[in-house]
Design a protein around this motif. Sequence first.
Motif, PDB file in Angstrom:
ATOM      1  N   GLY A 113       0.837  -1.212   0.000  1.00  0.00           N
ATOM      2  CA  GLY A 113       0.000   0.000   0.000  1.00  0.00           C
ATOM      3  C   GLY A 113       0.862   1.249   0.000  1.00  0.00           C
ATOM      4  N   HIS A 114       1.919   1.221   0.798  1.00  0.00           N
ATOM      5  CA  HIS A 114       2.825   2.374   0.897  1.00  0.00           C
ATOM      6  C   HIS A 114       3.505   2.642  -0.455  1.00  0.00           C
ATOM      7  N   GLU A 115       4.012   1.584  -1.079  1.00  0.00           N
ATOM      8  CA  GLU A 115       4.703   1.766  -2.367  1.00  0.00           C
ATOM      9  C   GLU A 115       3.736   2.285  -3.435  1.00  0.00           C
ATOM     10  N   ALA A 163       1.109   4.001  -2.883  1.00  0.00           N
ATOM     11  CA  ALA A 163       0.759   5.388  -2.542  1.00  0.00           C
ATOM     12  C   ALA A 163       1.790   6.373  -3.101  1.00  0.00           C
ATOM     13  N   HIS A 164       3.054   5.958  -3.164  1.00  0.00           N
ATOM     14  CA  HIS A 164       4.055   6.840  -3.798  1.00  0.00           C
ATOM     15  C   HIS A 164       3.684   7.058  -5.265  1.00  0.00           C
ATOM     16  N   VAL A 165       3.140   6.007  -5.899  1.00  0.00           N
ATOM     17  CA  VAL A 165       2.765   6.115  -7.316  1.00  0.00           C
ATOM     18  C   VAL A 165       1.515   6.983  -7.480  1.00  0.00           C
ATOM     19  N   PRO A 225      16.681   8.599  -1.517  1.00  0.00           N
ATOM     20  CA  PRO A 225      15.763   8.406  -0.389  1.00  0.00           C
ATOM     21  C   PRO A 225      14.585   9.371  -0.517  1.00  0.00           C
ATOM     22  N   TYR A 226      13.387   8.889  -0.187  1.00  0.00           N
ATOM     23  CA  TYR A 226      12.216   9.766  -0.193  1.00  0.00           C
ATOM     24  C   TYR A 226      12.341  10.778   0.938  1.00  0.00           C
ATOM     25  N   SER A 227      11.757  11.934   0.741  1.00  0.00           N
ATOM     26  CA  SER A 227      11.785  12.951   1.797  1.00  0.00           C
ATOM     27  C   SER A 227      10.800  12.559   2.895  1.00  0.00           C
ATOM     28  N   HIS A 279       7.239  13.100   1.689  1.00  0.00           N
ATOM     29  CA  HIS A 279       6.732  12.028   0.828  1.00  0.00           C
ATOM     30  C   HIS A 279       6.454  10.772   1.643  1.00  0.00           C
ATOM     31  N   GLU A 280       7.310  10.488   2.598  1.00  0.00           N
ATOM     32  CA  GLU A 280       7.112   9.295   3.412  1.00  0.00           C
ATOM     33  C   GLU A 280       5.824   9.386   4.228  1.00  0.00           C
ATOM     34  N   SER A 281       5.595  10.546   4.854  1.00  0.00           N
ATOM     35  CA  SER A 281       4.396  10.609   5.689  1.00  0.00           C
ATOM     36  C   SER A 281       3.137  10.615   4.822  1.00  0.00           C
ATOM     37  N   THR A 286      15.919   3.778   1.062  1.00  0.00           N
ATOM     38  CA  THR A 286      15.117   4.698   0.240  1.00  0.00           C
ATOM     39  C   THR A 286      13.893   5.211   1.000  1.00  0.00           C
ATOM     40  N   HIS A 287      13.515   4.503   2.082  1.00  0.00           N
ATOM     41  CA  HIS A 287      12.359   4.916   2.889  1.00  0.00           C
ATOM     42  C   HIS A 287      12.815   5.038   4.344  1.00  0.00           C
ATOM     43  N   PRO A 288      13.543   6.117   4.650  1.00  0.00           N
ATOM     44  CA  PRO A 288      14.109   6.235   6.002  1.00  0.00           C
ATOM     45  C   PRO A 288      13.022   6.190   7.081  1.00  0.00           C
ATOM     46  N   ASP A 309       9.720   9.222  14.885  1.00  0.00           N
ATOM     47  CA  ASP A 309       8.619  10.108  14.475  1.00  0.00           C
ATOM     48  C   ASP A 309       7.660   9.387  13.541  1.00  0.00           C
ATOM     49  N   ARG A 310       8.233   8.638  12.626  1.00  0.00           N
ATOM     50  CA  ARG A 310       7.407   7.938  11.657  1.00  0.00           C
ATOM     51  C   ARG A 310       6.517   6.901  12.357  1.00  0.00           C
ATOM     52  N   ILE A 311       7.117   6.158  13.267  1.00  0.00           N
ATOM     53  CA  ILE A 311       6.360   5.109  13.955  1.00  0.00           C
ATOM     54  C   ILE A 311       5.251   5.736  14.812  1.00  0.00           C
TER      55      ILE A 311
HETATM   56 ZN   LIG Z   1       8.266   5.387   1.050  1.00  0.00          ZN
END
Ligand SMILES: [Zn+2]
Length: 265
Positions: free
Chosen positions: A127-129, A131-133, A187-189, A192-194, A235-237, A241-243
């Motif tokens: 789903g995450h990948e 969503a980048h698309v 790496p995505y910013s 973009h990651e959130s 590429t997806h740091p 914070d993310r967790i």
């Molecule tokens: Zn990502």
Amino acid sequence: MQCFPLAHILAVLVLFLSGCVTNPETGRSQLMLVSPGEEASMGLASFTQIKQQEKISTDTVANARVTRVGKRIQQSVGREIPNAQWEFVVFDSPTVNAFALPGGKVGVYTGLLKLAATDDELAIVMGHEIAHVTSRHGAERTSQNYAIAGIGALAAFGMEAKQVDPAKRNMILAAYGIGSQVGFALPYSRLHESEADSIGLRFAAGAGYDPRAGATFWRKMAAQGGQKPPALLSTHPSDADRIRNLEQLAPRYMALYEQSKARYQ
Ligand SMILES: [Zn+2]
């Protein structure tokens, strides 16, 4: 020095000026110098190439699992990838990685399948990948690179993806986090990651997968860091914070999850 006719220069200028779109999910303004059509044809061509270069897994259990989860996510994504030619391929490699390309092409490595222990966790990653698309993050990053490099939109020169010079095609691949093919991946910013985390949870929940698996998966992923982090992590740091963000987002998608899960029982 290469000279372009005035009409071309004007066309580029117009595209630069009008090259902003609004992300429908977040309302954020994005610079877009690559059209959806160009992006999709580059995605399709690149995926064909990757399938020739990488070893495709013949493991029936792994393939059945990725197809099962992928088909449900495909339903959940619906028309957010217009005219998608969906395909889910398992690559036989210990690399902990997965990716999605414009056009609805998704690759998952057997290394990642080991780490994503449940279908819920696998759905979170896919789903995450995807969503980048749907958020066109790769196209946005490519556009930013074009702008920095002073490269106009491909469309302005009437070019099609197959004519695009390999360096530019590699730029878009790297922008979607596919480094093994081109030698580097960006790496995505954090932004973009959130964005992808939030939209990805919605896709997973809409496919009947538990959004709470987001935090558990990324906590496991973060623990894999260190000297030589897995490809997906580079590429997806990921960080605390993310967790925390994923934990806060999950309750928002619980109702959608329960409702969608009932459809698959
Ligand atoms: Zn990502």
